[in-house]
Design a protein around this motif. Sequence first.
Motif, short mmCIF file in Angstrom:
data_model
loop_
_atom_site.label_atom_id
_atom_site.label_comp_id
_atom_site.label_asym_id
_atom_site.label_seq_id
_atom_site.Cartn_x
_atom_site.Cartn_y
_atom_site.Cartn_z
N ALA A 171 0.83 -1.21 0.00
CA ALA A 171 0.00 0.00 0.00
C ALA A 171 0.86 1.26 0.00
CB ALA A 171 -0.91 0.00 1.22
N PHE A 188 -6.91 0.90 5.80
CA PHE A 188 -6.46 0.86 4.41
C PHE A 188 -7.69 0.85 3.51
CE2 PHE A 188 -3.11 -0.75 6.97
CZ PHE A 188 -1.92 -0.56 6.30
N LEU A 228 -4.37 0.08 -3.57
CA LEU A 228 -4.42 -0.11 -2.13
C LEU A 228 -3.66 1.04 -1.47
CD1 LEU A 228 -5.19 -1.97 0.29
CD2 LEU A 228 -2.94 -3.03 0.03
#
Length: 451
Positions: free
Chosen positions: A87, A392, A401
């Motif tokens: 991410a 997230f 992400l």
Amino acid sequence: MVNEMRALLHEAAASPPADDIDLAAVLAGGRRQVRRRRAGLAGGVALTLATAVAATALVGRPDAGRDAPAATAVPRPDGPVLRLADARQAREGVDYDVIASYTNEDLDAANGQYYDGVTDDGLILFRDGPRGLRNKVRLALLDPATGERDWLPGLDEREQTWPVELGAQRLTLASVAYDDTEPFGGTLRAHVYDRAARAWTTVSWPGLPRTSGSRSPVMGPDGRIYVGVPATQGSPPPGGWPTGPDGEADDAGAEGETYDLWSVSPTDPADVRDEGIRYGALAFTDDAMIWSETTNGTNDRIHVRDLATGDEHDFDPRSGERCNLLGFGAVDDRIVLSQYCGTYDDGRDDRIGVYTTGGDLVTTIQGDGIDGWVTGGVVKVSSHGRERAGTFVYEPDSGRLTRVSEANSSFGLGGPTPPGYLLWDTPVGEAPGPEQPIPGATQWLARWHAG
């Protein structure tokens, strides 16, 4: 909203808990499904320490009983895999714009005030309480642009309520009324607020079998409320669940539970329909009804019905032998499964599988101590690991992400949001001792900019 003790005790009687109850998990709202297979808590909830301790003490905690099978490395799921390390950091002003926030300094001592969801026209459902012996709750529609609160007429309901529909014309909250003479389940009620008339109407359905708060009602695109009536209940194996390397009970591969699907009109108490489906978890898109074979256990079948034609198909999500389905959702042509797949030498195997409605695996988000659900048109992922805790966001359209925060509060706050909005919470204050929850929380509401 805060779970009321009586509802919790009825739930405990109706569905005996697995022997892996974890008090810290009960307090960490987002984690409740990861750490406990039979969470039995409906909607976004804030559970106080006193209530959690009392409920745990009354229902008991059988010993795990035996060691887990020899642990091995976490198995890799089929298909593409995303991990939290993949991410990138979301940036305020670029990926999202915060439009409102609210801080509770000590939810451990008082139920407080908090955001309970966002309406389709962008107002915040603001909840104050419950408070006092009668569990009084005040509700308002808060304009995030001005901060003004439009307090709604009082709702005469002592039981816990949670949002089922937050529309531009009406709000629909659900509750389960328990009868002390009938401990197994209760009477579902819908509290419908007409925003133009500024009036509440409460509806119940004499023809609907007794239900419980463990399977939240779902509003379908046809305007009907879809309700799960308990059908079958899984149980721990003889001797209890094995203990994993982390010392916690490992209930991966559990049997799971099923429900019979009914639907009702939110306005007509005589309009009750048995849908003739036994299922585990249910979700809708604008075009399809989607359900799993079981929930809170292993699941090898996902069913998809086209709402326009009635055509149905099903597929095996190929989750793995030990994967328990704990969370379920859908957005556009994607189906999202949040699962716990066991504990291994190098950590818990928690997975969020993203599939097409045709059954193709798009990606699996894999990690230790994560769960995910669909909200606001995205998949919101909560991580409880020490290295990468926080919120997230996975975008089904782009596959992006991003990481929004670096910590989660100890309470499961929030509620449904329409597409384009994201609601999350972060901790405030210091924990009073080891393994104790951080008492305060700040909720954040943002407009999300899809990548």
